[in-house]
Write a protein that holds these residues in place. Sequence first.
Motif, mmCIF file in Angstrom:
data_model
loop_
_atom_site.group_PDB
_atom_site.id
_atom_site.type_symbol
_atom_site.label_atom_id
_atom_site.label_comp_id
_atom_site.label_asym_id
_atom_site.label_seq_id
_atom_site.Cartn_x
_atom_site.Cartn_y
_atom_site.Cartn_z
ATOM 1 N N LYS A 176 -59.500 3.916 89.579
ATOM 2 C CA LYS A 176 -59.851 2.513 89.810
ATOM 3 C C LYS A 176 -60.020 2.150 91.281
ATOM 4 O O LYS A 176 -60.988 1.458 91.646
ATOM 5 N N PRO A 177 -59.106 2.577 92.187
ATOM 6 C CA PRO A 177 -59.307 2.242 93.610
ATOM 7 C C PRO A 177 -60.623 2.805 94.163
ATOM 8 O O PRO A 177 -61.325 2.135 94.915
ATOM 9 N N THR A 178 -60.958 4.029 93.746
ATOM 10 C CA THR A 178 -62.221 4.652 94.184
ATOM 11 C C THR A 178 -63.408 3.905 93.608
ATOM 12 O O THR A 178 -64.430 3.708 94.281
ATOM 13 N N ASN A 179 -63.273 3.462 92.366
ATOM 14 C CA ASN A 179 -64.336 2.678 91.721
ATOM 15 C C ASN A 179 -64.642 1.411 92.495
ATOM 16 O O ASN A 179 -65.811 1.039 92.683
ATOM 17 N N ARG A 180 -63.593 0.739 92.954
ATOM 18 C CA ARG A 180 -63.777 -0.498 93.728
ATOM 19 C C ARG A 180 -64.505 -0.205 95.047
ATOM 20 O O ARG A 180 -65.376 -0.966 95.466
ATOM 21 N N LEU A 181 -64.100 0.883 95.696
ATOM 22 C CA LEU A 181 -64.755 1.265 96.957
ATOM 23 C C LEU A 181 -66.234 1.581 96.744
ATOM 24 O O LEU A 181 -67.090 1.191 97.546
ATOM 25 N N LYS B 51 -68.242 0.410 94.456
ATOM 26 C CA LYS B 51 -68.985 -0.834 94.224
ATOM 27 C C LYS B 51 -69.230 -1.581 95.531
ATOM 28 O O LYS B 51 -70.321 -2.121 95.759
ATOM 29 N N LEU B 52 -68.223 -1.600 96.411
ATOM 30 C CA LEU B 52 -68.359 -2.268 97.710
ATOM 31 C C LEU B 52 -69.427 -1.589 98.562
ATOM 32 O O LEU B 52 -70.332 -2.253 99.096
ATOM 33 N N PHE B 53 -69.328 -0.261 98.685
ATOM 34 C CA PHE B 53 -70.297 0.485 99.492
ATOM 35 C C PHE B 53 -71.704 0.406 98.898
ATOM 36 O O PHE B 53 -72.686 0.352 99.637
ATOM 37 N N PHE B 54 -71.785 0.374 97.572
ATOM 38 C CA PHE B 54 -73.102 0.298 96.935
ATOM 39 C C PHE B 54 -73.767 -1.052 97.213
ATOM 40 O O PHE B 54 -74.972 -1.126 97.435
ATOM 41 N N ILE B 55 -72.968 -2.120 97.224
ATOM 42 C CA ILE B 55 -73.506 -3.454 97.548
ATOM 43 C C ILE B 55 -74.054 -3.472 98.976
ATOM 44 O O ILE B 55 -75.147 -3.995 99.237
ATOM 45 N N LEU B 56 -73.309 -2.855 99.906
ATOM 46 C CA LEU B 56 -73.761 -2.779 101.307
ATOM 47 C C LEU B 56 -75.035 -1.938 101.415
ATOM 48 O O LEU B 56 -75.991 -2.308 102.099
ATOM 49 N N PHE B 57 -75.029 -0.810 100.722
ATOM 50 C CA PHE B 57 -76.183 0.095 100.714
ATOM 51 C C PHE B 57 -77.405 -0.602 100.119
ATOM 52 O O PHE B 57 -78.519 -0.533 100.660
#
Length: 405
Positions: A226-231, A233-239
Motif C-alpha cells: 500500500k505505501p508503494t501504491n500511494r507513491l 499514484k503520486l509520481f504518476f500524477i506528476l509524470f
Amino acid sequence: TIFMNYVLVNALLYIVTLFLHRRKRKEIDEGFVLLGLYTFVAIIGVVLLYYTEDENYWKLTMWPYIYLYIVFMLFFRPFLKKRNHSLAISLHVKNVKFVNVIAFIYIAVAIIIILFNLNKTISVFVGGDWLAVRTSLYQGETILYKSLTERIALNLFSYLRPLAIVIFFYYLTKQNIRKGLKFLLALAILIPSFILAILLAARGSLFNIILEIIVVYLIFRKDIPKPTNRLIKLFFILFLSFAISLVIGISTSRFGVKENFTMLLYYFGHSFMKFNDGIVDTIHTYGNGNYFFSWFSEFFNTSNQLLDTSVDQALGTHFGTSFTTFVGSLYIDFGPILTLALAVFVPIIISLAFKKRKYIGISGIYMYVFYLTYLLRGVFVIGSGNSLYWFGAIIIFTTLRVLKV
C-alpha cells in the motif's frame, strides 16, 4: 445531418459496451481501459463532426462503423473475458538472475541514450520551436543516431521497454529487490522516453508510454504494498502533468493557439471516421502484405508497389497521412474477409502465451502487455512495416520462454 446520426450510433455502440463490461467486471481492469479508450475516440468523433465547418467534408456510411466494431471486439476477446485469477498472482519467475541481467542491460542502454542526447534535448526543450523540430523530421533532416552504438541502444530501448516496465512492477511486488535497482530502472524507462518525445516533437510516443505504464500497473497493483501504491499514484500524477503540458506545448507550437483545439479534436477523434471515409469507400485493390511487410522490401531493396508510389495511389484510397486504426492497416493489405479471419484467430494464438495454468512466467505477462498495448496504440494508427515490431516481440517472448523466465 445523416452523417451525424452515423457517428452518434457508432459512439453509442462503444458507450453501451463499456457500461456492460463495467457492470459485469465491477472494477477498472485492462479491458475497461481498452474499451474506455475506444469509447473516448468514438465520442470525440461526434464532437469533431459537430465542429467541422464544411458539412460535406466527411462522406460517412454506417456499414464501415459496424464492421469496425465487430472486428475490434473479436480482437479484444482476451481482455473482455472474466478471469478467476490475476496474472500477477499466477506469476512465478524461475530465473530471477536473468531478469536482473535484462534490467541491468536496459539501464546501460538508457545511459547511452541519455549521454548521447541530453545536451541536444535540453537545447530543443528550451528553444520550444516544436514546429521546426517536426518540419526537420518530415524533411529527413533529423538524425537520431550517429554511430552503430547509438542505433543499437535506441532499438534495444524501443523493443525492450514493455518488458522493462513489466520487470519494474514485478520488482515493486518484491521486498528483497534493492531500492536502488528499482529507482534506476524507473529512470531508465522514463528519461529516454521523454528525450525521444522531445527530439521528435512526438505526442504519440508520450501517449504510448502512459498506456504501457497504466496497463502493467493494473496487472500488478493488488500485489504492490500500500505505501508503494500511494507513491506510484503520486509520481504518476506528476509524470502525467508534465506529459500533458508537453503535449499542449507541442500542439500549440505546431498549429497555433487558435487551431490547437480543433487539431486536438482531429488528432483524437478522426481515426474511425477516416477508416470509413478514406479506405473502405474507394479502395479498389489490396496491398497483399506489402504494407505490413514493407520493411522487408526496404531491407532487401526489392520492388514494392506501395513504396514505389504511395498507398493512396496504388490502392485507390484517400487517407493520406491520417489515422485509420490498426484495422485500417490490416484492411488495406488483406481486405475485409482476411482481416475478419485474423480477428478470429490471432487472439486465440496470442492467448496461448498467457492461458490459465499452474503458473505463468514473465514471458506470458510480456506477451499479454505487448498485445494489449498494440491494440491501445492501434486506436489511432499502426504504421507500415509493423511486422518488424511483431517479429521483435516473438523473439523476446521465445527467448524468455526457452530460458524459463
